[in-house]
Write a protein that holds these residues in place. Structure first.
Motif, PDB file in Angstrom:
ATOM      1  N   LYS A 140       0.707  -1.014  -0.104  1.00  0.00           N
ATOM      2  CA  LYS A 140      -0.009  -0.389  -0.107  1.00  0.00           C
ATOM      3  C   LYS A 140       1.152   1.332  -0.163  1.00  0.00           C
ATOM      4  O   LYS A 140      -0.001   2.470  -0.445  1.00  0.00           O
ATOM      5  CB  LYS A 140      -1.053  -0.535   1.133  1.00  0.00           C
ATOM      6  N   TYR A 143      -8.672  -4.090   2.940  1.00  0.00           N
ATOM      7  CA  TYR A 143      -8.150  -3.405   2.348  1.00  0.00           C
ATOM      8  C   TYR A 143      -6.088  -4.333   2.571  1.00  0.00           C
ATOM      9  O   TYR A 143      -6.206  -3.420   1.168  1.00  0.00           O
ATOM     10  CB  TYR A 143      -7.698  -2.246   3.352  1.00  0.00           C
ATOM     11  N   GLY A 155      -6.429  -6.440  -1.487  1.00  0.00           N
ATOM     12  CA  GLY A 155      -5.649  -5.188  -1.386  1.00  0.00           C
ATOM     13  C   GLY A 155      -4.296  -5.735  -2.590  1.00  0.00           C
ATOM     14  O   GLY A 155      -3.688  -4.738  -2.985  1.00  0.00           O
ATOM     15  N   SER A 187     -12.449   0.875  -0.239  1.00  0.00           N
ATOM     16  CA  SER A 187     -12.410  -0.978   0.645  1.00  0.00           C
ATOM     17  C   SER A 187     -13.104  -1.028   1.816  1.00  0.00           C
ATOM     18  O   SER A 187     -13.823  -2.172   1.769  1.00  0.00           O
ATOM     19  CB  SER A 187     -10.921  -0.929   1.544  1.00  0.00           C
TER      20      SER A 187
END
Length: 489
Positions: A105, A347, A351, A361
């Protein structure tokens, strides 16, 4: 029962497959170190932080505009400048920072993170760029009781969950009870309300609170620590050697030029800006933004939750056994796991394969969760419709689709409207969980205001009022439509 169990097992197999793909994806990404190359090609250095820890990182409200500032932010800006890229800052809870870089992320995490041996097993670290030392915050009224850390034996110590301070309090303070919380603002409030006797915290942060809150005092921790574990460092995903090496060059310059002292001085000036006006009205834009995001998440999640719920309920009445089994398995699985875990999984877990923004999310997780509960409500409503209605519709020659659309569902929704209303109201409150992944809903903004103003209770009170206004308004609307339904009936 066996078939339902089989369907549940299939769902677990699918989840295991997702984790397997995640692991393979992560391992293949780590095989070749392209961390620095990716940052330069993108032209952005993505950083995650938890902006509730002054003077390291916090938000400032100046001239009606807010931004994240602090010593750590200046360090990150220096790194980005040296790499000739733009710095992009993402906010989330402290205990999610390392997960964020592990799942791709962000490129790096910063937030007064101590590079402990345990953390080094999961992530890479830069050189330590600042060592401020460890301290305890206590109430001013307890200065004679706790003159030094030695007097804390047997006391209740607070520390942020997942931090070095939490582990140190457990190991170093004999017979103490250690209470962990996610937010430093919550811990300060716990200290001021005497829920804990002392708060383990970095010395610069302790000094910041003492300067801005006369009800607090600071005492030295007295810890003797490994110099390689104390101090703040920047965290990176494992295998990011090239990026770590480039960042270490910037840290060498920061140390050589003693820039951290300049950065701390700048953070101090910003903190004075925050404490000039700590009225809640001064921060109305923060609360307004929080309400906006809370309503947005609730509306979107309600729409998709009802849609998912209707589909699942209809699947439960299908003649296809596999459809019934799938609907039952989904409903039981979602209702049997916490919403917080679902938000984190969407997430961070999914993700990794598909990079989904935090807001989307959160909406997906809340919608999926709501759908499971709405499905059961609708199923109960369908079962409540008298069988004579079905027989009458069949005698008129209605198809099964028309029967469900024009006869069963309208009556079912009329019967379940109060229960659906309760679900919608609960959704507004439950959506607050998305703040853990950095979505700027009302709870997220509440914590920012608490960190900025050093006021623990008043921001909470304002948030309570805003939640009440939203839920009360929705209740009035739902009651209006319920009355119209009764009148029509």
């Amino acid at each position: 029962m066996k078939k339902n169990l089989k369907a549940i097992i299939q769902i677990f197999i699918m989840i295991a497959a997702v984790f397997t793909l995640t692991t393979v994806f992560s391992n293949s990404a780590a095989a070749a170190d392209t961390s620095l190359q990716r940052v330069k090609e993108r032209g952005e250095l993505i950083m995650v932080t938890s902006p509730d820890y002054p003077p390291y990182e916090f938000q400032v409200n100046k001239n009606g505009k807010d931004k994240i500032v602090g010593m750590d932010i200046d360090v990150a800006k220096k790194v980005a400048k040296d790499l000739h890229v733009k710095l992009v800052i993402k906010s989330m809870n402290f205990d999610s920072l390392l997960v964020a870089i592990q799942t791709g992320k962000a490129d790096m995490a910063i937030g007064g993170i101590n590079p402990t041996a345990a953390r080094r097993q999961s992530v890479d670290f830069s050189k330590i760029y600042y060592s401020g030392g460890q301290s305890f915050l206590i109430n001013s009224s307890d200065v004679n009781k706790y003159k030094s850390a030695k007097n804390l034996k047997g006391a209740t110590i607070g520390a942020q969950t997942g931090t070095l301070q939490y582990g140190l309090a457990k190991k170093k303070i004999p017979n103490s009870t250690v209470k962990g919380m996610d937010k430093s603002t919550d811990l300060v409030l716990a200290l001021k309300t005497h829920k804990i006797d002392a708060l383990g915290i970095e010395k610069p942060s302790a000094e910041a609170y003492v300067k801005n809150d006369p009800s607090l005092k600071m005492i030295s921790s007295g810890y003797h620590l490994n110099k390689n574990e104390i101090g703040a460092a920047i965290a990176f995903k494992k295998g990011s050697g090239s990026l770590v090496a480039a960042v270490n060059k910037s840290i060498d310059q920061i140390k050589k030029q003693n820039l951290t002292e300049q950065y701390l001085a700048g953070a101090g000036k910003y903190m004075k800006v925050n404490t000039v006006n700590t009225s809640m009205f001064h921060y109305w834009k923060y609360f307004a933004k929080g309400v906006e995001y809370t309503i947005l998440i609730s509306v979107v999640s309600t729409f998709f939750g009802v849609l998912i719920g209707v589909i699942l309920a209809l699947m439960r009445f299908s003649k296809q056994k596999w459809l019934r089994g799938l609907a039952i398995s989904y409903t039981e699985f979602i209702r049997g796991t916490p919403l917080m875990v679902q938000v984190l999984f969407v997430y961070f877990g999914i993700g990794v394969v598909v990079n989904i923004p935090a807001l989307i999310s959160g909406m997906i997780a809340v919608s999926l969760n709501s759908g499971a509960y709405v499905a059961e409500i609708i199923r109960g409503g369908i079962n409540s419709v008298a069988k004579g209605q079905t027989e009458a519709a069949a005698s008129l020659g209605l198809s099964k689709g028309d029967l469900m659309r024009f006869v069963i569902l309208p009556q079912a929704f009329k019967n379940i409207w109060p229960a659906l209303g309760n679900e919608f109201i609960s959704l507004i409150k439950e959506s607050s969980i998305v703040s853990i992944i950095g979505v700027t809903d009302l709870i997220y903004q509440l914590n920012i205001v608490r960190a900025d103003t050093y006021r623990g209770v008043m921001p909470i009170f304002v948030a309570m009022l805003l939640y009440f206004v939203m839920t009360f308004a929705l209740t009035r609307v739902l009651n209006h439509f319920e009355g119209k339904m009764k009148h029509a009936g």
